[in-house]
Write a protein that holds these residues in place. Structure first.
Motif, short mmCIF file in Angstrom:
data_model
loop_
_atom_site.label_atom_id
_atom_site.label_comp_id
_atom_site.label_asym_id
_atom_site.label_seq_id
_atom_site.Cartn_x
_atom_site.Cartn_y
_atom_site.Cartn_z
N ARG A 1 0.84 -1.20 0.00
CA ARG A 1 0.00 0.00 0.00
C ARG A 1 0.87 1.25 0.00
N ALA A 2 1.95 1.17 0.78
CA ALA A 2 2.86 2.32 0.87
C ALA A 2 3.50 2.58 -0.49
N LEU A 3 3.88 1.50 -1.15
CA LEU A 3 4.51 1.66 -2.47
C LEU A 3 3.55 2.33 -3.44
N GLN A 4 2.26 1.96 -3.31
CA GLN A 4 1.28 2.56 -4.22
C GLN A 4 1.14 4.06 -3.95
N LEU A 5 1.26 4.42 -2.66
CA LEU A 5 1.09 5.82 -2.30
C LEU A 5 2.34 6.64 -2.57
N ASP A 6 3.44 5.95 -2.85
CA ASP A 6 4.71 6.64 -2.99
C ASP A 6 4.82 7.29 -4.37
N GLU A 7 4.18 8.42 -4.52
CA GLU A 7 4.16 9.04 -5.84
C GLU A 7 5.50 9.64 -6.22
N THR A 8 6.17 10.19 -5.23
CA THR A 8 7.45 10.83 -5.56
C THR A 8 8.59 9.83 -5.65
N ARG A 9 8.28 8.55 -5.56
CA ARG A 9 9.26 7.48 -5.73
C ARG A 9 10.42 7.58 -4.73
N VAL A 10 10.09 7.98 -3.53
CA VAL A 10 11.13 8.12 -2.50
C VAL A 10 11.83 6.79 -2.27
N LEU A 11 11.02 5.73 -2.16
CA LEU A 11 11.61 4.43 -1.86
C LEU A 11 12.52 3.93 -2.99
N GLU A 12 12.12 4.24 -4.21
CA GLU A 12 12.92 3.76 -5.34
C GLU A 12 14.27 4.47 -5.41
N THR A 13 14.24 5.75 -5.09
CA THR A 13 15.48 6.52 -5.21
C THR A 13 16.32 6.47 -3.95
N ALA A 14 15.78 5.84 -2.92
CA ALA A 14 16.51 5.80 -1.64
C ALA A 14 17.92 5.21 -1.76
N PRO A 15 18.09 4.09 -2.46
CA PRO A 15 19.46 3.54 -2.55
C PRO A 15 20.47 4.52 -3.13
N ARG A 16 20.06 5.23 -4.18
CA ARG A 16 20.99 6.18 -4.79
C ARG A 16 21.29 7.31 -3.82
N GLY A 17 20.23 7.76 -3.14
CA GLY A 17 20.42 8.83 -2.15
C GLY A 17 21.37 8.40 -1.05
N PHE A 18 21.24 7.15 -0.65
CA PHE A 18 22.11 6.63 0.42
C PHE A 18 23.57 6.65 -0.01
N ARG A 19 23.81 6.25 -1.23
CA ARG A 19 25.21 6.25 -1.72
C ARG A 19 25.78 7.66 -1.72
N ALA A 20 24.93 8.62 -2.11
CA ALA A 20 25.40 10.00 -2.11
C ALA A 20 25.69 10.46 -0.69
N LEU A 21 24.81 10.06 0.22
CA LEU A 21 24.97 10.42 1.63
C LEU A 21 26.27 9.88 2.18
N LEU A 22 26.60 8.65 1.79
CA LEU A 22 27.85 8.02 2.23
C LEU A 22 29.05 8.86 1.83
N GLY A 23 28.99 9.33 0.59
CA GLY A 23 30.11 10.12 0.10
C GLY A 23 30.30 11.41 0.87
N VAL A 24 29.19 11.96 1.33
CA VAL A 24 29.26 13.25 2.01
C VAL A 24 29.58 13.09 3.50
N LEU A 25 28.87 12.15 4.14
CA LEU A 25 28.98 12.07 5.60
C LEU A 25 29.92 10.99 6.11
N GLY A 26 30.25 10.03 5.23
CA GLY A 26 31.00 8.88 5.75
C GLY A 26 30.03 7.85 6.31
N ILE A 27 30.58 6.69 6.65
CA ILE A 27 29.70 5.55 6.95
C ILE A 27 28.86 5.76 8.21
N GLU A 28 29.54 6.05 9.33
CA GLU A 28 28.79 6.13 10.60
C GLU A 28 27.71 7.19 10.58
N ALA A 29 28.07 8.38 10.12
CA ALA A 29 27.09 9.47 10.11
C ALA A 29 25.95 9.19 9.16
#
Lengths: 288, 292
Positions: free
Chosen positions: A245-273
């Motif tokens: 149900r959540a996936l259906q409601l996810d219009e902005t595709r947050v869940l789909e783009t999350a992995p890419r966002g995470f990788r970017a976050l890693l580059g900026v903050l480092g692993i722990e942060a």
């Protein structure tokens, strides 16, 4: 009067000398490297050994110090080593003053929780112009075998007869594994309800769930790879789990783009942060 | 001990104040000489007490050190078996110390610090070793070393020596092994494949810039290719930039162009001498086909 003052001066001088003799050895300031710290401790306690180096037990202590230093520096603890040689020089070669010796080496030890047993052969050819030493055979047995990432690396090292790469990459690999374990355990301790380690202590992934929305789960996969050149690289990825149900409601595709966002976050903050912000993003810890 | 010392220092400070006071009062009142003398005598008495305390402390310290080294001193009544066991252990440890060279880093403790030996190897070939003699002081410094001048030792020291000695040594080991590997490849090419080269292999001391003119067929008359290999990354044994130019006398055809591109790729992905080994094998294959 003068003699009294002279005596005062003499006493003060003697006291100063005695104070110097009583001085505690200066403790070293905190040092980034453990290897150097242990070396300094060894040097201070070993200062007596320099004077009596001829004496057997003192010499043993000195050797122990050297071994401790090297095992701390390289991360490799060699527990046993033996070698025997076989002279392969044929009479024909002797005439040409070419000497051929085959060395058979046996070495075993451990790198933290990983133990290894090595058997390798080195062919030494001494001719008039030069001496060549080549590793002609290398066999490696490792335990434990749970680290699947290691088995490919070990076969590569054996094929290439690259002892150096084996030891150095093993050391860095184990260091990364321990760092991964410490990091995951830290998060498990900090957020015991939200964080789950599916594979236990040596997990290569960490699952984070918001206690309020149990259907959502973020799974951080942290693999430690050894590339073709022997370089050890951490590889982190994010998997998301959500109710349909959540996936259906996810219009902005947050869940789909999350992995890419995470990788970017890693580059900026480092692993722990990056992990910390990910956990917080699920609203974990807000009720504290 | 700290307490005693502090007490001693406190007493001394007090005595110094007394002395200053005494000196001041002496200047003003001459008949007070007797009081001044007795003040000095009091001071001497106090200093003697402090000195005796410190002497006792030093004796105690020496006794402690003696006691701990006594256990290390050779006992004349050591059992032969025990002696042999200790000697055996010693031999074992010496052997293990030798074995550390296979990890790339080995060394011995010196009276000033440590002398680290860095071993190099390439594809199972054990190559030379280098040493760095470190003095354990603040700041840490290099007493002397055998690192070639074209290895960026100053740069690596500036980055890591004071903060992380492990990193410093690993970085140096990486650079030295890469250099040794590049040199090995160049030496192999020059010695084993001289027939494929027109003239000598041109190289710099760091062996990260090579240029040579070569052919692929062992029996060919001309040397159609010119190669320039640049290893920008000093920690690798494969080049980062390869330029092959065709300078044959034949008209430029697609097959030459194909070969040129193929070679560029080969030099980028395989060690230098192995590329030429593959040329030799190809040549042999060609010969075989001619025979059949």
């Amino acid at each position: 009067m003068d003699s009294l003052q002279a005596e005062v001066r003499a006493l003060e001088a003697e006291i100063a000398a005695l104070r110097r003799a009583c001085e505690e050895p200066r403790t070293p300031e905190e040092d980034a490297s453990r290897a150097l710290k242990s070396l300094q401790e060894i040097q201070q306690s070993d200062s007596g050994a320099w004077a009596s180096s001829k004496d057997l037990k003192g010499h043993l202590g000195h050797l122990e110090s050297e071994l401790l230093f090297l095992s701390t520096l390289t991360g490799i603890n060699i527990r046993s080593y033996s070698m025997r040689t076989e002279d392969l020089t044929s009479t024909e070669k002797t005439e040409q003053s070419i000497k051929k010796v085959l060395q058979k080496h046996r070495l075993s030890g451990n790198c933290h929780m990983v133990t290894f047993q090595l058997e390798f052969q080195i062919l030494e050819i001494q001719s008039k112009e030069r001496l060549s030493s080549v590793i002609t055979d290398l066999n490696i047995i490792m335990e434990p075998t749970e680290y699947s990432e290691l088995s490919d690396f070990v076969s590569r090292a054996e094929d290439r007869r690259d002892l150096l790469m084996f030891f150095q990459s093993l050391h860095f690999f184990v260091e990364w594994c321990e760092y991964r374990q410490r990091t995951f355990e830290h998060f498990k301790e900090k957020y015991p309800e939200a964080v789950r380690l599916p594979e236990g202590a040596v997990s290569s992934c960490m699952a984070v769930r918001s206690p309020r929305e149990p259907g959502f789960e973020l799974i951080i996969v942290w693999r430690i790879q050894i590339d073709d050149g022997g370089k050890v690289l951490p590889k982190l990825d994010l998997l998301t789990k959500a109710p349909r149900r959540a996936l259906q409601l996810d219009e902005t595709r947050v869940l789909e783009t999350a992995p890419r966002g995470f990788r970017a976050l890693l580059g900026v903050l480092g692993i722990e942060a990056a992990l910390e912000s990910l956990v917080k993003s699920l609203g974990v810890g807000e009720d504290h | 001990t700290a307490g005693t010392l502090n007490l001693g220092l406190g007493v001394l400070a007090h005595l110094e104040r007394l002395e200053t006071q005494t000196n001041r009062s002496r200047k003003n009142l001459d008949p007070q000489t007797e009081t001044a003398e007795s003040a000095l005598e009091a001071k001497i008495h106090k200093l003697r007490c402090l000195r005796d305390k410190l002497r006792a402390e030093v004796k105690e310290r020496q006794a402690r050190v003696k006691a701990s080294t006594a256990s290390v001193e050779p006992d004349q009544t050591l059992e032969v078996n025990e002696q042999e066991a200790v000697e055996g252990k010693q031999e074992n440890m010496k052997a293990i110390l030798q074995a550390y060279r296979f990890t790339g880093l080995s060394g011995k403790l010196t009276s000033r610090g440590v002398c680290v030996c860095i071993s190099t190897a390439f594809e199972g070939n054990l190559l030379g070793s280098y040493f760095v003699d470190l003095v354990i002081q603040k700041p840490l410094r290099i007493h002397h070393h055998s690192i070639p001048v074209f290895i960026p030792l100053e740069e690596i020291s500036a980055k890591y020596l004071q903060t992380n000695i492990q990193h410093f040594l690993f970085c140096l080991c990486e650079h030295l092994n890469a250099y040794a590997g590049r040199k090995y490849q160049a030496d192999q090419l020059q010695s084993d494949f001289a027939g494929f080269l027109a003239g000598p292999l041109r190289r710099n001391s760091l062996c990260n810039l090579l240029s040579f003119t070569y052919k692929v067929e062992p029996h060919g008359q001309s040397f159609p290719f010119c190669a320039r290999l640049l290893y920008k990354d000093l920690t690798t044994t494969l080049p980062t930039d390869v330029t092959i130019t065709y300078q044959g006398t034949d008209a430029l055809s697609t097959s030459w162009e194909e070969q040129r591109v193929c070679h560029e790729n080969l030099f980028l992905t395989k060690p230098l001498h192995q590329v030429f080994t593959s040329f030799t094998r190809k040549g042999e294959k060609l010969d075989m086909s001619l025979v059949s």
